[in-house]
Write a protein that holds these residues in place. Structure first.
Motif, PDB file in Angstrom:
ATOM      1  N   ILE A  92     -12.610  21.494 -33.120  1.00  0.00           N
ATOM      2  CA  ILE A  92     -12.196  22.105 -31.865  1.00  0.00           C
ATOM      3  C   ILE A  92     -10.951  21.421 -31.319  1.00  0.00           C
ATOM      4  O   ILE A  92     -10.032  22.067 -30.817  1.00  0.00           O
ATOM      5  CB  ILE A  92     -13.349  22.067 -30.834  1.00  0.00           C
ATOM      6  N   GLN A  93     -10.884  20.099 -31.431  1.00  0.00           N
ATOM      7  CA  GLN A  93      -9.696  19.375 -30.984  1.00  0.00           C
ATOM      8  C   GLN A  93      -8.471  19.806 -31.788  1.00  0.00           C
ATOM      9  O   GLN A  93      -7.367  19.884 -31.253  1.00  0.00           O
ATOM     10  CB  GLN A  93      -9.916  17.855 -31.111  1.00  0.00           C
ATOM     11  N   ASP A  94      -8.665  20.083 -33.085  1.00  0.00           N
ATOM     12  CA  ASP A  94      -7.558  20.578 -33.906  1.00  0.00           C
ATOM     13  C   ASP A  94      -7.056  21.914 -33.377  1.00  0.00           C
ATOM     14  O   ASP A  94      -5.855  22.200 -33.402  1.00  0.00           O
ATOM     15  CB  ASP A  94      -8.005  20.743 -35.363  1.00  0.00           C
ATOM     16  N   ILE A  95      -7.989  22.749 -32.924  1.00  0.00           N
ATOM     17  CA  ILE A  95      -7.603  24.047 -32.366  1.00  0.00           C
ATOM     18  C   ILE A  95      -6.753  23.840 -31.119  1.00  0.00           C
ATOM     19  O   ILE A  95      -5.713  24.477 -30.935  1.00  0.00           O
ATOM     20  CB  ILE A  95      -8.860  24.883 -32.035  1.00  0.00           C
ATOM     21  N   PHE A  96      -7.201  22.942 -30.235  1.00  0.00           N
ATOM     22  CA  PHE A  96      -6.430  22.665 -29.030  1.00  0.00           C
ATOM     23  C   PHE A  96      -5.037  22.139 -29.394  1.00  0.00           C
ATOM     24  O   PHE A  96      -4.026  22.531 -28.811  1.00  0.00           O
ATOM     25  CB  PHE A  96      -7.145  21.629 -28.158  1.00  0.00           C
ATOM     26  N   LYS A  97      -4.983  21.243 -30.394  1.00  0.00           N
ATOM     27  CA  LYS A  97      -3.721  20.620 -30.801  1.00  0.00           C
ATOM     28  C   LYS A  97      -2.745  21.663 -31.329  1.00  0.00           C
ATOM     29  O   LYS A  97      -1.539  21.590 -31.059  1.00  0.00           O
ATOM     30  CB  LYS A  97      -3.997  19.555 -31.870  1.00  0.00           C
ATOM     31  N   ILE A 108      -9.964  43.706 -24.009  1.00  0.00           N
ATOM     32  CA  ILE A 108      -9.885  42.396 -23.357  1.00  0.00           C
ATOM     33  C   ILE A 108      -9.814  41.235 -24.349  1.00  0.00           C
ATOM     34  O   ILE A 108      -8.949  40.361 -24.237  1.00  0.00           O
ATOM     35  CB  ILE A 108     -11.087  42.200 -22.412  1.00  0.00           C
ATOM     36  N   ILE A 109     -10.714  41.206 -25.344  1.00  0.00           N
ATOM     37  CA  ILE A 109     -10.831  40.016 -26.181  1.00  0.00           C
ATOM     38  C   ILE A 109      -9.621  39.832 -27.091  1.00  0.00           C
ATOM     39  O   ILE A 109      -9.049  38.734 -27.168  1.00  0.00           O
ATOM     40  CB  ILE A 109     -12.137  40.058 -26.989  1.00  0.00           C
ATOM     41  N   TYR A 110      -9.191  40.877 -27.813  1.00  0.00           N
ATOM     42  CA  TYR A 110      -8.016  40.749 -28.678  1.00  0.00           C
ATOM     43  C   TYR A 110      -6.785  40.280 -27.918  1.00  0.00           C
ATOM     44  O   TYR A 110      -6.110  39.335 -28.347  1.00  0.00           O
ATOM     45  CB  TYR A 110      -7.705  42.076 -29.364  1.00  0.00           C
ATOM     46  N   PRO A 111      -6.430  40.938 -26.793  1.00  0.00           N
ATOM     47  CA  PRO A 111      -5.244  40.490 -26.066  1.00  0.00           C
ATOM     48  C   PRO A 111      -5.346  39.034 -25.626  1.00  0.00           C
ATOM     49  O   PRO A 111      -4.353  38.294 -25.664  1.00  0.00           O
ATOM     50  CB  PRO A 111      -5.193  41.436 -24.862  1.00  0.00           C
ATOM     51  N   ALA A 112      -6.548  38.604 -25.231  1.00  0.00           N
ATOM     52  CA  ALA A 112      -6.723  37.222 -24.787  1.00  0.00           C
ATOM     53  C   ALA A 112      -6.527  36.246 -25.935  1.00  0.00           C
ATOM     54  O   ALA A 112      -5.799  35.245 -25.806  1.00  0.00           O
ATOM     55  CB  ALA A 112      -8.114  37.045 -24.170  1.00  0.00           C
ATOM     56  N   LEU A 113      -7.140  36.504 -27.074  1.00  0.00           N
ATOM     57  CA  LEU A 113      -7.004  35.610 -28.224  1.00  0.00           C
ATOM     58  C   LEU A 113      -5.567  35.566 -28.733  1.00  0.00           C
ATOM     59  O   LEU A 113      -5.058  34.515 -29.127  1.00  0.00           O
ATOM     60  CB  LEU A 113      -7.950  36.049 -29.344  1.00  0.00           C
ATOM     61  N   ASN A 114      -4.902  36.690 -28.705  1.00  0.00           N
ATOM     62  CA  ASN A 114      -3.528  36.753 -29.202  1.00  0.00           C
ATOM     63  C   ASN A 114      -2.534  36.027 -28.312  1.00  0.00           C
ATOM     64  O   ASN A 114      -1.439  35.662 -28.767  1.00  0.00           O
ATOM     65  CB  ASN A 114      -3.100  38.207 -29.391  1.00  0.00           C
ATOM     66  N   ARG A 115      -2.884  35.834 -27.050  1.00  0.00           N
ATOM     67  CA  ARG A 115      -1.992  35.046 -26.179  1.00  0.00           C
ATOM     68  C   ARG A 115      -2.444  33.581 -26.105  1.00  0.00           C
ATOM     69  O   ARG A 115      -1.912  32.802 -25.314  1.00  0.00           O
ATOM     70  CB  ARG A 115      -1.904  35.661 -24.786  1.00  0.00           C
ATOM     71  N   THR A 136      -7.886  31.472 -34.632  1.00  0.00           N
ATOM     72  CA  THR A 136      -9.095  31.627 -33.830  1.00  0.00           C
ATOM     73  C   THR A 136     -10.301  31.041 -34.558  1.00  0.00           C
ATOM     74  O   THR A 136     -10.553  31.362 -35.714  1.00  0.00           O
ATOM     75  CB  THR A 136      -9.376  33.114 -33.526  1.00  0.00           C
ATOM     76  N   ARG A 137     -11.031  30.168 -33.875  1.00  0.00           N
ATOM     77  CA  ARG A 137     -12.258  29.579 -34.406  1.00  0.00           C
ATOM     78  C   ARG A 137     -13.431  30.279 -33.746  1.00  0.00           C
ATOM     79  O   ARG A 137     -13.547  30.289 -32.523  1.00  0.00           O
ATOM     80  CB  ARG A 137     -12.292  28.083 -34.083  1.00  0.00           C
ATOM     81  N   ARG A 138     -14.310  30.865 -34.549  1.00  0.00           N
ATOM     82  CA  ARG A 138     -15.448  31.606 -34.017  1.00  0.00           C
ATOM     83  C   ARG A 138     -16.719  30.777 -34.121  1.00  0.00           C
ATOM     84  O   ARG A 138     -16.934  30.064 -35.104  1.00  0.00           O
ATOM     85  CB  ARG A 138     -15.627  32.918 -34.769  1.00  0.00           C
ATOM     86  N   MET A 139     -17.555  30.878 -33.107  1.00  0.00           N
ATOM     87  CA  MET A 139     -18.810  30.145 -33.113  1.00  0.00           C
ATOM     88  C   MET A 139     -19.850  30.904 -32.296  1.00  0.00           C
ATOM     89  O   MET A 139     -19.523  31.505 -31.273  1.00  0.00           O
ATOM     90  CB  MET A 139     -18.611  28.739 -32.517  1.00  0.00           C
ATOM     91  N   ILE A 140     -21.098  30.899 -32.769  1.00  0.00           N
ATOM     92  CA  ILE A 140     -22.214  31.471 -32.029  1.00  0.00           C
ATOM     93  C   ILE A 140     -23.094  30.328 -31.549  1.00  0.00           C
ATOM     94  O   ILE A 140     -23.547  29.509 -32.360  1.00  0.00           O
ATOM     95  CB  ILE A 140     -23.036  32.435 -32.910  1.00  0.00           C
ATOM     96  N   VAL A 141     -23.318  30.248 -30.252  1.00  0.00           N
ATOM     97  CA  VAL A 141     -24.156  29.210 -29.665  1.00  0.00           C
ATOM     98  C   VAL A 141     -25.446  29.865 -29.174  1.00  0.00           C
ATOM     99  O   VAL A 141     -25.404  30.767 -28.340  1.00  0.00           O
ATOM    100  CB  VAL A 141     -23.452  28.497 -28.501  1.00  0.00           C
TER     101      VAL A 141
END
Length: 214
Positions: A15-20, A102-109, A157-162
Motif C-alpha cells: 500500500i505504501q508503494d501505491i502511495f509512493k 463514479i468509481i472509474y473517474p475517481a481511480l483515473n484521477r 490500482t490495487r484492489r482488495m476485499i475486506v
C-alpha cells in the motif's frame, strides 16, 4: 479499527508503494448485516484521506439509478415480486452504473475508493443466501469483471476485499430496535449461509485479494 489495521499490516508495504507511485486503492468492505462494515468503511476513509483524495460509495446506491434500485431491492417502498436471478441482475445493474459514473473517474484521477459492499456480497447474498446457481453467478460475474475492468483504469490500482466478520447472534443484537429491510429480516438459516460464504470468500473468489477482520 485497530483490529482492521492489524489485519491489513502485512499488505501495508504494498500500500505504501501505491502511495509512493501515486496509485489508487479500490477497497470493498463486506460483511453481514450488523457486522459493522459501514462504520469501518467510514473510519477507513478518514485513515486514507491524509494520503490523497478518498471517496466512499455505497452499493447499491450513490448514483441516481443505484439509489432507485436500492429502494426497490431493499423493499423500502413496499413488496416487489422478482425471481432471484432478476434480483441478481438488478444488483449488477447498480454496480455497472456506479463503476462508470463514479468509481472509474475517481481511480483515473488517482483517488482512493472505498465501496460499502460489492462483489463479495453478490456471492454471499445472491448465490449462497438465495441459492442462485454458483455456476451462473460466477459466469456472469466473470464476464462483467472482464467488461468493467478491461482498459477501464489508466492509473495503478490495487484492489482488495475486506470482510468484517462477527457471529450471527452479535449481528442480530446490534440490529435490535431497528426497522429491518428485506435482507436484514431474513431467517437465521439465510444469515448463516451468508456468513459462511463471507468466511470462505477467499475460496469462492480466488482471483481476488481478500482480508478477513475478526
Amino acid at each position: 479499527m485497530t483490529a482492521a489495521l492489524t489485519c491489513l499490516q502485512p499488505d501495508m508495504e504494498n500500500i505504501q508503494d501505491i502511495f509512493k507511485h501515486r496509485g489508487s486503492l479500490f477497497l470493498t468492505v463486506e460483511g453481514t448485516d450488523g457486522s459493522g462494515k459501514s462504520t469501518q468503511a467510514e473510519l477507513l476513509k478518514k485513515k486514507l484521506e491524509p494520503y490523497g483524495e478518498t471517496i466512499l460509495v455505497q452499493e447499491p446506491g450513490t448514483t441516481e439509478l443505484g439509489t432507485q434500485l436500492r429502494r426497490m431491492l431493499l423493499r423500502l417502498d413496499g413488496p416487489m415480486q422478482a425471481c432471484h436471478v432478476a434480483e441478481l441482475m438488478l444488483f449488477l445493474t447498480a454496480r455497472v452504473q456506479l463503476m462508470h459514473e463514479i468509481i472509474y473517474p475517481a481511480l483515473n484521477r488517482g483517488a482512493h475508493v472505498i465501496c460499502d459492499r460489492g462483489i463479495g456480497s453478490t456471492i454471499a447474498y445472491q448465490c449462497c443466501g438465495t441459492s442462485v446457481s454458483y455456476s451462473l453467478t460466477s459466469a456472469v460475474l466473470k464476464a462483467l469483471e472482464n467488461h468493467l475492468w478491461r482498459d477501464a483504469t489508466h492509473s495503478f490500482t490495487r484492489r482488495m476485499i475486506v470482510v468484517c466478520d462477527v457471529p450471527t447472534e452479535v449481528a442480530k443484537s446490534r440490529m435490535q430496535g431497528k426497522k429491518l429491510d428485506h435482507w436484514e429480516s431474513q431467517d437465521d438459516g439465510f444469515k448463516a449461509r451468508v456468513r459462511h460464504a463471507f468466511r470462505n470468500l477467499h475460496d469462492l473468489l480466488p482471483e481476488h485479494h481478500v482480508v478477513h477482520v475478526d
